[in-house]
Design a protein around this motif. Structure first.
Motif, short mmCIF file in Angstrom:
data_model
loop_
_atom_site.label_atom_id
_atom_site.label_comp_id
_atom_site.label_asym_id
_atom_site.label_seq_id
_atom_site.Cartn_x
_atom_site.Cartn_y
_atom_site.Cartn_z
N ASP A 166 2.14 -7.02 -28.65
CA ASP A 166 1.92 -5.81 -29.04
C ASP A 166 2.30 -5.69 -30.52
N GLY A 167 3.01 -6.92 -31.26
CA GLY A 167 3.24 -6.84 -32.84
C GLY A 167 4.76 -6.05 -32.87
N ARG A 168 5.57 -5.74 -31.91
CA ARG A 168 6.77 -4.94 -31.87
C ARG A 168 7.87 -5.85 -32.26
N ASP A 169 8.14 -6.72 -31.33
CA ASP A 169 9.16 -7.69 -31.17
C ASP A 169 8.88 -9.03 -31.75
N HIS A 170 8.82 -8.80 -32.99
CA HIS A 170 8.41 -10.36 -33.91
C HIS A 170 9.56 -11.45 -33.60
N GLU A 171 10.80 -11.16 -33.60
CA GLU A 171 11.60 -12.10 -33.21
C GLU A 171 11.25 -13.06 -31.83
N ALA A 172 11.24 -12.23 -30.96
CA ALA A 172 10.71 -12.67 -29.68
C ALA A 172 9.40 -13.37 -29.77
N LEU A 173 8.37 -13.17 -30.82
CA LEU A 173 7.29 -14.01 -30.74
C LEU A 173 7.61 -15.20 -31.25
N ILE A 174 8.33 -15.00 -32.44
CA ILE A 174 8.72 -16.57 -33.13
C ILE A 174 9.39 -17.35 -32.27
N ALA A 175 10.14 -16.69 -31.37
CA ALA A 175 10.96 -17.65 -30.40
C ALA A 175 10.06 -18.23 -29.34
N ASP A 176 8.88 -17.51 -28.90
CA ASP A 176 7.96 -17.91 -28.05
C ASP A 176 7.07 -19.00 -28.80
N LEU A 177 6.86 -19.02 -30.01
CA LEU A 177 6.17 -19.93 -30.70
C LEU A 177 6.97 -21.16 -31.07
N VAL A 178 8.35 -21.14 -30.87
CA VAL A 178 9.01 -22.23 -31.11
C VAL A 178 9.04 -22.97 -29.94
N LYS A 179 8.87 -22.35 -28.66
CA LYS A 179 8.83 -22.74 -27.41
C LYS A 179 7.56 -23.18 -26.96
N ARG A 180 6.69 -23.15 -27.91
CA ARG A 180 5.06 -23.64 -27.83
C ARG A 180 4.37 -22.98 -26.58
N GLU A 181 4.66 -21.60 -26.60
CA GLU A 181 4.17 -20.97 -25.48
C GLU A 181 2.73 -20.78 -25.93
N PRO A 194 -1.99 -8.66 -42.07
CA PRO A 194 -1.03 -8.25 -43.00
C PRO A 194 0.22 -7.72 -42.20
N ALA A 195 0.17 -7.34 -41.22
CA ALA A 195 1.25 -6.74 -40.03
C ALA A 195 2.35 -7.66 -39.93
N PHE A 196 1.86 -9.03 -40.15
CA PHE A 196 2.90 -10.10 -39.70
C PHE A 196 3.48 -10.47 -40.98
N ASP A 197 3.29 -10.09 -42.08
CA ASP A 197 3.99 -10.66 -43.46
C ASP A 197 5.17 -10.65 -43.39
N GLU A 198 5.69 -9.52 -43.26
CA GLU A 198 7.27 -9.36 -43.37
C GLU A 198 7.92 -10.31 -42.53
N PHE A 199 7.48 -10.98 -41.52
CA PHE A 199 8.07 -12.00 -40.46
C PHE A 199 7.54 -13.35 -40.86
N ARG A 200 6.75 -13.72 -41.89
CA ARG A 200 6.33 -14.99 -42.10
C ARG A 200 7.43 -15.87 -42.36
N ALA A 201 8.42 -15.36 -43.20
CA ALA A 201 9.53 -16.07 -43.74
C ALA A 201 10.44 -16.58 -42.53
N ARG A 202 10.35 -16.01 -41.83
CA ARG A 202 11.28 -16.22 -40.41
C ARG A 202 10.40 -17.43 -39.88
N LEU A 203 9.04 -17.14 -39.61
CA LEU A 203 8.26 -18.42 -39.15
C LEU A 203 8.21 -19.58 -39.85
N TYR A 204 8.43 -19.80 -41.18
CA TYR A 204 8.56 -20.82 -42.05
C TYR A 204 9.89 -21.44 -41.77
N GLU A 205 10.97 -20.62 -41.65
CA GLU A 205 12.19 -21.06 -41.35
C GLU A 205 12.34 -21.86 -40.13
N ALA A 206 11.69 -21.25 -39.13
CA ALA A 206 11.86 -22.17 -37.84
C ALA A 206 10.90 -23.34 -37.82
#
Ligand code: 5AD
Length: 353
Positions: A4-19, A32-44
């Protein structure tokens, strides 16, 4: 997985786990809704890069030895569509001299790239590979398009270590829209042949091709996960005015970096270049790529006189830098990021299968 796009940290954690990623999530990630969270993804992705392939950045010199091309790819500036381009072709001696020069600068890994120039016979290519391997002992990567399997086998027998061939897109419909003279399946089959022959295979896609969307990029990621190439090179589509797609908008650097980060997460031990196209689209594009999962960079070591003729896309960076300048600026770029430049063979440590 969170969609649903609300909990982006949880989403990034799922991506790290290769869900598994849903189409809805892919749409979100490439919006664009994800733009402010991209830096977190790059860091992961950067963290996974450090854990899997370490701090070294492998440097390979590219020789663009011919810009003749028999293909008609709607996005490409050296496609045979472009009749205004001055064409050049290096002969055996020119290529060997360029390779020796790169060797003298410390390069031990070379990429030989060209358009699909059908004036070279397979035996000519073998002759070049044998000379570079025999006289200089460098690692040789070919990036010369689709050839019959028997020719790929001959190049391999001559000593070629690696082969780069992008699938460009996993969508047959999109592929065949922009490559009216070729078939998606033939490209896929060529990749299968290369794998079977024991090459370290590099593939990849264009990010931002008109008609591509989030779910399409997800299909590309899934395709690459199945193919499991040793290397994946991606770049943004950059419109070239002398091509049928000349009026289309360029791909976005953030989508490129996002796809790169996803590659690092989903194919953790693959080698991922910070491509020249990323550096062309954004001034810090390659540095950003190296901090979002990339661990390879490929400076141009071609003779300066070739550079204007090899504008696959316009304003390609490094046009006036000779091999030595390119090498120095790339090493400085890597060091400035606190990473270790490595000019060696750069063979992937993974077992090839
Ligand atoms: N913009 C960005 N990349 C391009 N390529 C070809 N044309 C373009 C363009 N206009 C890429 C293709 C090819 C690689 C050698 O260059 O993905 O595989």
């Amino acid at each position: 997985m969170q969609t649903d796009g609300r909990d982006h940290e949880a989403l990034i954690a799922d991506l790290v786990k290769r869900e598994r990623i849903s189409d809805e999530t892919a749409r979100l990630i490439f919006s664009p809704a994800f733009d402010e969270f991209r830096a977190r993804l790059y860091e992961a992705a950067d963290k996974v890069r450090l854990e899997t392939v370490g701090d070294e950045v492998f440097i390979r010199g590219i020789i663009e030895f011919s810009n003749y091309c028999g293909c008609q790819c709607d996005y490409c500036g050296i496609s045979s569509h472009n009749r205004e381009l001055d064409r050049y072709r290096m002969d055996f001696d020119d290529i060997l001299e360029t390779a020796s020069h790169a060797y003298g600068l410390g390069f031990r890994s070379l990429v030989l790239q060209s358009g699909e120039d059908r004036s070279y016979r397979a035996s000519d290519i073998c002759h070049i590979i044998e000379a570079i391997k025999g006289r200089l002992g460098m690692a040789v990567t070919l990036s010369i398009g689709e050839w019959p399997k028997a020719d790929y086998a001959a190049f391999r027998a001559a000593g070629a270590d690696r082969y780069l061939l992008r699938i460009e897109t996993s969508s047959q419909a999109l592929f065949e829209r922009y490559h009216r003279d070729s078939k998606w399946y033939d490209r896929h089959k060529a990749l299968m042949d290369l794998k079977e022959l024991g090459y370290q295979v590099g593939s990849g896609i264009l990010v931002g091709l008109p008609g591509q969307d989030g779910p399409g990029l997800l299909r590309d990621l899934e395709y690459l996960e199945r193919l499991r190439p040793e290397m994946v090179g991606i770049g943004p589509f950059i419109p070239h005015p002398k091509t049928p797609l000349g009026n289309q908008p360029a791909g976005l650097i953030e989508h490129c970096l996002t796809f790169l980060a996803l590659l690092r997460l989903y194919l953790p031990d693959s080698y991922l270049p910070a491509t020249t196209a990323m550096g062309t689209l954004a001034p810090q594009g390659r540095q950003m790529a190296l901090r979002a999962g990339a661990n390879v960079i490929m400076p141009n070591v071609s003779p300066l006189s070739n550079r204007p003729g090899y504008q696959i896309y316009p304003d390609k960076i490094g046009q006036s830098d000779d091999a030595e300048t390119c090498q120095r600026c790339i090493e400085d770029l890597v060091l400035a990021l606190g990473r270790k430049p490595n000019l060696g063979f750069g063979h992937i440590k993974r077992k090839i299968y």
